[in-house]
Design a protein around this motif. Structure first.
Motif, PDB file in Angstrom:
ATOM      1  N   LYS A 146       1.028  -1.278  -0.040  1.00  0.00           N
ATOM      2  CA  LYS A 146       0.022  -0.034   0.070  1.00  0.00           C
ATOM      3  C   LYS A 146       0.972   1.193  -0.023  1.00  0.00           C
ATOM      4  O   LYS A 146       1.921   1.113   0.592  1.00  0.00           O
ATOM      5  CB  LYS A 146      -1.056  -0.035   1.248  1.00  0.00           C
ATOM      6  N   PRO A 147       0.408   2.506  -0.597  1.00  0.00           N
ATOM      7  CA  PRO A 147       1.215   3.513  -0.405  1.00  0.00           C
ATOM      8  C   PRO A 147       1.658   4.025   0.845  1.00  0.00           C
ATOM      9  O   PRO A 147       0.873   4.160   1.605  1.00  0.00           O
ATOM     10  CB  PRO A 147       0.272   4.696  -0.928  1.00  0.00           C
ATOM     11  N   GLU A 148       2.926   4.146   0.936  1.00  0.00           N
ATOM     12  CA  GLU A 148       3.595   4.734   2.181  1.00  0.00           C
ATOM     13  C   GLU A 148       3.523   3.874   3.388  1.00  0.00           C
ATOM     14  O   GLU A 148       3.834   4.094   4.398  1.00  0.00           O
ATOM     15  CB  GLU A 148       3.150   6.039   2.483  1.00  0.00           C
ATOM     16  N   VAL A 149       3.328   2.542   3.035  1.00  0.00           N
ATOM     17  CA  VAL A 149       3.285   1.514   4.089  1.00  0.00           C
ATOM     18  C   VAL A 149       4.422   0.719   3.878  1.00  0.00           C
ATOM     19  O   VAL A 149       4.722  -0.014   2.908  1.00  0.00           O
ATOM     20  CB  VAL A 149       2.043   0.668   3.925  1.00  0.00           C
ATOM     21  N   PRO A 150       5.142   0.392   5.130  1.00  0.00           N
ATOM     22  CA  PRO A 150       6.462  -0.393   4.684  1.00  0.00           C
ATOM     23  C   PRO A 150       6.332  -1.791   4.389  1.00  0.00           C
ATOM     24  O   PRO A 150       5.154  -2.260   4.767  1.00  0.00           O
ATOM     25  CB  PRO A 150       7.292  -0.323   6.118  1.00  0.00           C
ATOM     26  N   VAL A 151       7.098  -2.424   3.705  1.00  0.00           N
ATOM     27  CA  VAL A 151       6.888  -3.722   3.080  1.00  0.00           C
ATOM     28  C   VAL A 151       8.026  -4.500   3.503  1.00  0.00           C
ATOM     29  O   VAL A 151       9.100  -4.236   3.291  1.00  0.00           O
ATOM     30  CB  VAL A 151       6.379  -3.730   1.614  1.00  0.00           C
ATOM     31  N   ILE A 152       7.955  -5.727   4.091  1.00  0.00           N
ATOM     32  CA  ILE A 152       8.948  -6.714   4.451  1.00  0.00           C
ATOM     33  C   ILE A 152       8.713  -7.788   3.437  1.00  0.00           C
ATOM     34  O   ILE A 152       7.619  -8.407   3.319  1.00  0.00           O
ATOM     35  CB  ILE A 152       9.101  -7.195   5.993  1.00  0.00           C
ATOM     36  N   VAL A 153       9.831  -8.288   3.018  1.00  0.00           N
ATOM     37  CA  VAL A 153       9.791  -9.568   2.063  1.00  0.00           C
ATOM     38  C   VAL A 153      10.862 -10.617   2.768  1.00  0.00           C
ATOM     39  O   VAL A 153      11.981 -10.120   2.915  1.00  0.00           O
ATOM     40  CB  VAL A 153      10.285  -9.274   0.506  1.00  0.00           C
ATOM     41  N   GLY A 154      10.363 -11.495   3.084  1.00  0.00           N
ATOM     42  CA  GLY A 154      11.084 -12.556   3.652  1.00  0.00           C
ATOM     43  C   GLY A 154      12.482 -13.045   3.104  1.00  0.00           C
ATOM     44  O   GLY A 154      13.334 -12.927   3.749  1.00  0.00           O
ATOM     45  N   GLU A 155      12.100 -13.693   1.906  1.00  0.00           N
ATOM     46  CA  GLU A 155      13.277 -14.347   1.333  1.00  0.00           C
ATOM     47  C   GLU A 155      13.564 -13.411   0.033  1.00  0.00           C
ATOM     48  O   GLU A 155      12.819 -13.108  -0.859  1.00  0.00           O
ATOM     49  CB  GLU A 155      13.053 -15.524   0.751  1.00  0.00           C
ATOM     50  N   TRP A 156      14.830 -12.988  -0.025  1.00  0.00           N
ATOM     51  CA  TRP A 156      15.323 -12.079  -1.233  1.00  0.00           C
ATOM     52  C   TRP A 156      15.638 -13.526  -2.503  1.00  0.00           C
ATOM     53  O   TRP A 156      16.332 -14.354  -2.242  1.00  0.00           O
ATOM     54  CB  TRP A 156      16.774 -11.750  -1.055  1.00  0.00           C
ATOM     55  N   GLN A 157      14.784 -13.197  -3.485  1.00  0.00           N
ATOM     56  CA  GLN A 157      14.955 -14.096  -4.631  1.00  0.00           C
ATOM     57  C   GLN A 157      15.213 -13.442  -6.213  1.00  0.00           C
ATOM     58  O   GLN A 157      14.471 -12.271  -6.204  1.00  0.00           O
ATOM     59  CB  GLN A 157      13.577 -14.951  -4.637  1.00  0.00           C
ATOM     60  N   PRO A 158      16.571 -13.647  -6.613  1.00  0.00           N
ATOM     61  CA  PRO A 158      16.679 -12.906  -7.998  1.00  0.00           C
ATOM     62  C   PRO A 158      15.860 -12.674  -9.023  1.00  0.00           C
ATOM     63  O   PRO A 158      15.386 -11.908  -9.571  1.00  0.00           O
ATOM     64  CB  PRO A 158      17.957 -13.663  -8.286  1.00  0.00           C
ATOM     65  N   GLU A 159      14.822 -13.785  -9.065  1.00  0.00           N
ATOM     66  CA  GLU A 159      13.834 -13.938 -10.076  1.00  0.00           C
ATOM     67  C   GLU A 159      12.808 -12.968  -9.773  1.00  0.00           C
ATOM     68  O   GLU A 159      12.293 -12.356 -11.006  1.00  0.00           O
ATOM     69  CB  GLU A 159      13.202 -15.141 -10.330  1.00  0.00           C
ATOM     70  N   VAL A 160      12.697 -12.459  -8.538  1.00  0.00           N
ATOM     71  CA  VAL A 160      11.311 -11.548  -8.390  1.00  0.00           C
ATOM     72  C   VAL A 160      11.674 -10.388  -7.647  1.00  0.00           C
ATOM     73  O   VAL A 160      10.990  -9.637  -7.506  1.00  0.00           O
ATOM     74  CB  VAL A 160      10.351 -12.180  -7.637  1.00  0.00           C
ATOM     75  N   SER A 161      12.853 -10.123  -7.424  1.00  0.00           N
ATOM     76  CA  SER A 161      13.439  -9.053  -6.451  1.00  0.00           C
ATOM     77  C   SER A 161      12.962  -7.671  -7.193  1.00  0.00           C
ATOM     78  O   SER A 161      12.630  -6.332  -6.737  1.00  0.00           O
ATOM     79  CB  SER A 161      14.801  -9.005  -6.229  1.00  0.00           C
ATOM     80  N   GLY A 162      13.186  -7.644  -8.555  1.00  0.00           N
ATOM     81  CA  GLY A 162      12.857  -6.480  -9.443  1.00  0.00           C
ATOM     82  C   GLY A 162      11.350  -6.043  -9.236  1.00  0.00           C
ATOM     83  O   GLY A 162      10.880  -5.027  -9.395  1.00  0.00           O
ATOM     84  N   VAL A 163      10.396  -7.242  -9.078  1.00  0.00           N
ATOM     85  CA  VAL A 163       9.146  -6.841  -9.208  1.00  0.00           C
ATOM     86  C   VAL A 163       8.640  -6.012  -7.843  1.00  0.00           C
ATOM     87  O   VAL A 163       7.964  -5.147  -7.773  1.00  0.00           O
ATOM     88  CB  VAL A 163       8.299  -8.007  -9.143  1.00  0.00           C
ATOM     89  N   PHE A 164       9.298  -6.523  -6.646  1.00  0.00           N
ATOM     90  CA  PHE A 164       8.989  -5.754  -5.431  1.00  0.00           C
ATOM     91  C   PHE A 164       9.642  -4.408  -5.361  1.00  0.00           C
ATOM     92  O   PHE A 164       8.941  -3.658  -4.659  1.00  0.00           O
ATOM     93  CB  PHE A 164       9.549  -6.717  -4.320  1.00  0.00           C
ATOM     94  N   LYS A 165      10.653  -4.286  -5.995  1.00  0.00           N
ATOM     95  CA  LYS A 165      11.595  -3.036  -6.005  1.00  0.00           C
ATOM     96  C   LYS A 165      10.563  -1.993  -6.790  1.00  0.00           C
ATOM     97  O   LYS A 165      10.427  -0.894  -6.177  1.00  0.00           O
ATOM     98  CB  LYS A 165      12.893  -3.215  -6.612  1.00  0.00           C
ATOM     99  N   ARG A 166      10.134  -2.527  -7.812  1.00  0.00           N
ATOM    100  CA  ARG A 166       9.283  -1.579  -8.675  1.00  0.00           C
ATOM    101  C   ARG A 166       8.218  -1.182  -7.951  1.00  0.00           C
ATOM    102  O   ARG A 166       7.788   0.034  -8.044  1.00  0.00           O
ATOM    103  CB  ARG A 166       9.000  -2.304  -9.946  1.00  0.00           C
ATOM    104  N   VAL A 167       7.249  -2.295  -7.534  1.00  0.00           N
ATOM    105  CA  VAL A 167       5.919  -1.638  -6.839  1.00  0.00           C
ATOM    106  C   VAL A 167       6.281  -1.050  -5.674  1.00  0.00           C
ATOM    107  O   VAL A 167       5.534   0.199  -5.308  1.00  0.00           O
ATOM    108  CB  VAL A 167       5.250  -3.140  -6.546  1.00  0.00           C
TER     109      VAL A 167
END
Length: 436
Positions: A191-212
Motif C-alpha cells: 500500500k502507498p507509504e506503508v512499509p513492506v517486508i519481503v522474507g526471502e530475497w529471490q533474484p527472479e522476483v526482486s525487481g518486481v517488489f523493488k518496482r512496486v
C-alpha cells in the motif's frame, strides 16, 4: 438461524467455496468484499492490522507474530485460512476461537445482505472477521491472505505493515505461470507509504517488489539480508535457531515450538516485523519475543506444521503442498531419524503432479488417499501416476484407512508422514482425535 450448526451449514451450502469448487469460486475483483464492508460500516477501518501474503510460510509467520503481540499484552486478532477442524479457527482473538453465538448472530443478521450480494464463502468469512475484530476492539489484527494478494478479499485493509514471505509456484492457473507474474499478484498488498517486508530475497522476483515499492513510496526491506540464521538442531519439544542481525556483535538463540526446519526462513521476517512495529510505537521486549516463540501452538492454536501426532511409531503431519513446500518437508524427513519411511499422501486436482511426484523418495511405502470433496484427486488416479514414476504403494481411499494401514505395517522405529494437502492433514487430525 436457530443454531451455530445451521449458520455454518448455510455458509457451506449457499456460497461458492474455493476449497470445494476450485477456480469457479475465485472472484476476479474486490467488489463483493467492498460492498459487504460498506454495509457493515467499514469495520476494516476500525482497527490496526498487519497484512501477510506469500506462497509458503504465511500461516506460520502470521501465528508467530500474533503470539508475540499477545505476549506483549496487545489484544490481537488473527484471521487465517483454511481451517483444519473447526470453521472458527479462521477468526481468533488472543488465540480464542470466535464464539459460536457470534457466527450465528452474524449470519442471521446479514442473511438478506449475503443473498443480495451473493459473495463467495471466503468473502463472507473475511467480512465476518473484520466485523468481529471491530466490535471486540482489538489493538491489532494479523490478516493472512487466502490466495494471491492483489485480488484477495482481505486486500481492502490499509495495514501498518505488509509482509510477503516468499514466491513459489502454486495456483498457477489463477496467479500466473511465471514467478514474476505470481510476485506481481502478491505485491498487490503493498500500500502507498506503508512499509513492506519481503522474507526471502529471490533474484527472479526482486525487481518486481523493488518496482512496486518504489511506485507506492513504500520502504522495502528483505529480511533474509538483515539476518543470518543457524540451526542448532531440535529435540522433542523445540528447535533451536541462532539469529545474527547485520551489524550486531552477538547472536540470539531462540527456542521454537514449531519444529519444521523451514521456520529458519520465516523467523527473519518475523523479527524484522517486530522491529518495524517497535518503530511505530509498539512496546515489545526481547523476553516477550523469546517466550512467545516457545509456545506459538499453545498461544494461537496453530496445527499442522511439522506436528507430531503420535510416537512409537513416530507419526508427523505437515500442510506443505506445493513443490517448494515438499522440498522443505523432505528436508525435515531426512533430518528425522527413522528406519523405514511410510508416506500417507493425497492431493487436490489442481496440483502439478509433474512437479511434485519426481521430488518424492522412491525408498518409501506409499498409502495414497483422498478427502471427500470435489477438488480432491481420486486416490486411484494419484496411485497410478505415482506408480508410473517408481513410487510403490496402493490406494486406500479415505485418510483414516490409509493411516491405519501405515500404522499396522510400520515398525516402532519407522516414520509415518501424512501430507500432500491441508485437507489430508485436517482429516488425519480428526481421525486421530485432535480438536481445535
Amino acid at each position: 438461524m436457530a443454531s451455530y450448526q445451521e449458520a455454518v451449514d448455510y455458509l457451506y451450502a449457499r456460497l461458492p467455496m474455493f476449497t470445494r469448487d476450485g477456480v469457479s469460486a475465485f472472484k476476479k475483483d474486490l467488489t463483493n468484499t467492498l460492498q459487504l464492508c460498506e454495509a457493515l460500516g467499514n469495520p476494516q477501518r476500525q482497527f490496526r492490522s498487519i497484512h501477510i501474503a506469500g506462497t509458503n510460510g504465511k500461516g506460520s509467520t502470521s501465528h508467530m507474530l500474533a503470539a508475540i503481540l499477545q505476549a506483549a499484552g496487545y489484544r490481537t486478532g488473527l484471521y487465517t485460512s483454511p481451517h483444519l477442524l473447526d470453521f472458527r479457527e479462521r477468526i481468533r482473538i488472543d488465540g480464542a476461537l470466535i464464539p459460536k453465538k457470534s457466527v450465528t448472530a452474524f449470519v442471521s443478521r446479514h442473511r438478506p445482505l449475503i443473498e443480495s450480494i451473493q459473495p463467495s464463502f471466503f468473502e463472507v468469512t473475511v467480512a465476518m472477521a473484520f466485523d468481529y475484530f471491530s466490535r471486540e476492539k482489538v489493538d491489532i489484527a494479523v490478516i493472512e491472505t487466502g490466495l494471491g494478494g492483489r485480488l484477495d478479499s482481505t486486500n481492502v485493509i490499509t495495514p501498518l505493515l505488509s509482509l510477503i514471505t516468499n514466491i513459489g509456484y502454486d495456483h498457477t492457473h489463477m496467479l500466473g505461470n511465471t514467478l514474476q507474474e505470481i510476485a506481481n499478484e502478491k505485491a498487490g498488498i503493498i500500500k502507498p507509504e506503508v512499509p513492506v517486508i519481503v522474507g526471502e530475497w529471490q533474484p527472479e522476483v526482486s525487481g518486481v517488489f523493488k518496482r512496486v515499492a518504489k511506485e507506492r513510496g513504500s520502504h522495502l526491506v528483505y529480511a533474509s539480508q538483515e539476518w543470518q540464521v543457524r540451526n542448532h538442531g531440535r529435540d522433542e519439544d523445540y528447535q533451536y535457531l541462532e539469529t545474527n542481525q547485520r551489524g550486531a556483535a552477538n547472536g540470539v538463540l531462540y527456542m521454537l515450538d514449531l519444529k519444521g526446519g523451514y521456520q529458519a526462513k520465516n523467523l527473519p521476517a518475523v523479527l524484522t516485523a517486530v522491529e518495524t512495529l517497535r518503530l511505530k510505537g509498539f512496546s515489545i521486549d526481547e523476553a516477550q519475543v523469546r517466550q512467545a516463540l516457545k509456545q506459538v501452538q499453545q498461544t494461537t492454536g496453530l496445527m499442522g506444521r511439522w506436528q507430531t501426532l503420535s510416537r512409537d511409531p513416530l507419526v508427523i503431519c505437515d500442510t506443505g503442498h506445493n513443490a517448494d513446500g515438499w522440498r522443505e518437508v523432505l528436508a525435515n524427513i531426512a533430518a528425522t531419524p527413522h528406519r523405514e519411511l511410510h508416506m500417507v499422501v493425497g492431493v487436490m486436482r489442481d496440483k502439478d503432479l509433474d512437479k511434485m511426484l519426481p521430488l518424492l523418495p522412491k525408498n518409501a511405502h506409499y498409502y495414497f488417499c483422498e478427502v471427500a470433496m470435489p477438488r480432491a484427486l481420486p486416490a486411484g488416479e494419484l496411485c497410478t501416476a505415482a506408480n508410473r514414476r517408481g513410487l510403490e504403494g496402493a490406494a486406500w481411499g479415505d485418510v483414516s484407512n490409509a493411516i491405519q494401514a501405515a500404522q499396522q505395517r510400520a515398525a516402532m522405529d519407522d516414520l509415518i508422514f501424512i501430507g500432500g494437502s491441508t485437507f489430508i492433514v485436517a482429516d488425519a487430525l480428526a481421525a486421530l482425535g485432535f480438536k481445535s
